[in-house]
Enzyme design. Sequence first.
Site, mmCIF file in Angstrom:
data_model
loop_
_atom_site.group_PDB
_atom_site.id
_atom_site.type_symbol
_atom_site.label_atom_id
_atom_site.label_comp_id
_atom_site.label_asym_id
_atom_site.label_seq_id
_atom_site.Cartn_x
_atom_site.Cartn_y
_atom_site.Cartn_z
ATOM 1 N N ARG A 1 0.641 -1.218 0.073
ATOM 2 C CA ARG A 1 -0.005 0.137 -0.070
ATOM 3 C C ARG A 1 0.731 1.265 -0.041
ATOM 4 O O ARG A 1 0.367 2.416 -0.155
ATOM 5 C CB ARG A 1 -0.957 -0.133 1.265
ATOM 6 C CG ARG A 1 -2.122 -0.929 1.053
ATOM 7 C CD ARG A 1 -2.996 -0.976 2.190
ATOM 8 N NE ARG A 1 -2.706 -1.742 3.036
ATOM 9 C CZ ARG A 1 -3.173 -1.712 4.399
ATOM 10 N NH1 ARG A 1 -4.115 -0.617 4.752
ATOM 11 N NH2 ARG A 1 -2.612 -2.525 5.333
ATOM 12 N N ASN B 1 35.499 37.994 5.506
ATOM 13 C CA ASN B 1 34.333 38.623 5.061
ATOM 14 C C ASN B 1 34.178 38.159 3.443
ATOM 15 O O ASN B 1 35.040 38.440 2.640
ATOM 16 C CB ASN B 1 34.094 40.031 5.165
ATOM 17 C CG ASN B 1 33.048 40.609 4.647
ATOM 18 O OD1 ASN B 1 32.152 40.700 5.581
ATOM 19 N ND2 ASN B 1 32.745 40.957 3.473
ATOM 20 N N TYR C 1 34.165 22.092 -8.606
ATOM 21 C CA TYR C 1 33.972 20.962 -9.222
ATOM 22 C C TYR C 1 34.800 21.127 -10.843
ATOM 23 O O TYR C 1 33.960 22.131 -11.453
ATOM 24 C CB TYR C 1 32.812 20.429 -9.443
ATOM 25 C CG TYR C 1 32.435 19.271 -10.073
ATOM 26 C CD1 TYR C 1 32.998 18.030 -9.812
ATOM 27 C CD2 TYR C 1 31.622 19.177 -10.793
ATOM 28 C CE1 TYR C 1 32.764 16.846 -10.474
ATOM 29 C CE2 TYR C 1 31.045 17.973 -11.389
ATOM 30 C CZ TYR C 1 31.919 16.761 -11.270
ATOM 31 O OH TYR C 1 31.510 15.517 -11.894
ATOM 32 N N SER D 1 32.491 41.398 -3.414
ATOM 33 C CA SER D 1 31.297 40.666 -4.136
ATOM 34 C C SER D 1 31.454 40.295 -5.812
ATOM 35 O O SER D 1 32.409 40.800 -6.540
ATOM 36 C CB SER D 1 30.237 42.110 -4.376
ATOM 37 O OG SER D 1 29.866 42.281 -2.987
#
Length: 454
Positions: A15, A355, A365, A383
């Site tokens: 089930r 930071n 990878y 950034s």
Amino acid sequence: MPAAAIILAAGLGTRMRSALPKALHPVAGRPMINHLVSACEQVFDRIVVVVGPGMPALEKAVAPHATVVQADRLGTGHAARMAAPLLRAFDGDVAVLYADNPLIPEPTIRRLMARRREGGLALLAMRPADPGRYGRVLQDAAGDVARVVEWADATEAERATGLCNAGVVCAPAHDLFRWLDALRNDNAKGEYYLTDIVAMAVGEGKRVLAEEAAEADLAGANDRAELARLEAVLQARLRAAAMAGGATLVAPETVFLASDTRLGQDVTIGPNVVFGPGVVVEDGVEIRAFSHLEGCVVRSGAVIGPFARLRPGTEVGRDAHVGNFVELKAATLAEGAKANHLSYLGDVTVGARANIGAGTITCNYDGINKHRTEIGAGAFIGSDTALVAPVRVGDRALVAAGSVITEDVPDDALAIARGRQATKPGRGVKGKRSDDRRAEGPAGLNRPAKHKGL
């Protein structure tokens, strides 16, 4: 007195509509059978698990406990009989339990064992809100068990009985296997019912007693809906335990914990946080809304999220910050390090108080192998930086925004790895519109504009 357990786990779970054996379906991030095995390990000297043919994953899940195979699924009594070669000579009590009743707690099992010592056979029973198709426990005037009848074989009067059989029994080994050998399958399903041993015990004049337990403790799972109900029961227990241990769950009903989640004191968990297996959170941590953690350690004072993902192998150091839409995998952030915005940090070591700027990624990878990135203490990563592993950024180094770093950056150095900006005066939006107007002919027809390349 020595005690042993037989756990019946040969069911295919038809089930469930799944290729996975029913006993391996997870509850709170753990196969349901392992919940029961853990409780049994606190009570029994030996555990034997009855599996079906071709279930190596199930055998592995219950190792190092012994397993036996029920090749033909001919009912619960037949399944329990499969353990006879291992336990027939056992000198002590033997309990038979079911892998798809994973939430039976240790104290309930101990009460069952104590009840057995008052008579010749003991069983677990409950009074569910909806008795449904449970087998019924029929008692005599003294309150002892006279008979257990399966729903399919019960009369309407017997079905009206509120006390229901949970299927778990306990008896001395020499009696249990003698009764199992004598079972017959002349019933509606043509199966060997374990519960028929009750009538045998009564017929021999032995006292049979029922130990009542909470419905939630004895709940089972035969389909996905019942599995979800088990999950809800266990989640409620885990949340209550977390709060009793000193954690704040802002919206408890929205937090999902794994069975092995460890939360320290003064931890605050925001709404819609999910814990996979293998998470340790130390004291004073805040985990903000919509974060997902698995296989990681979060040290004291750290702040996680909102919308953060911590994957296996990650360790977030003391007072470190992992902000919104930051993903960590096999990453170590040292004390006070910060990655507050929109970053992927995989296979990386980040030094103390470093930071990580918004949009930073470690390119870990190469299509075949994974490589590590090292970021030194006090480093500042601008950034939108791509760090192409294997690479090291030294202590206190500065990486300019928008850089693609493919070579090591020494301590205290500034690295800039981006194309030089070219500025063309007068070629902005206003200048382009003027060019477009000059491209129109006297009749207002568009003509191709001839521009020099920018």
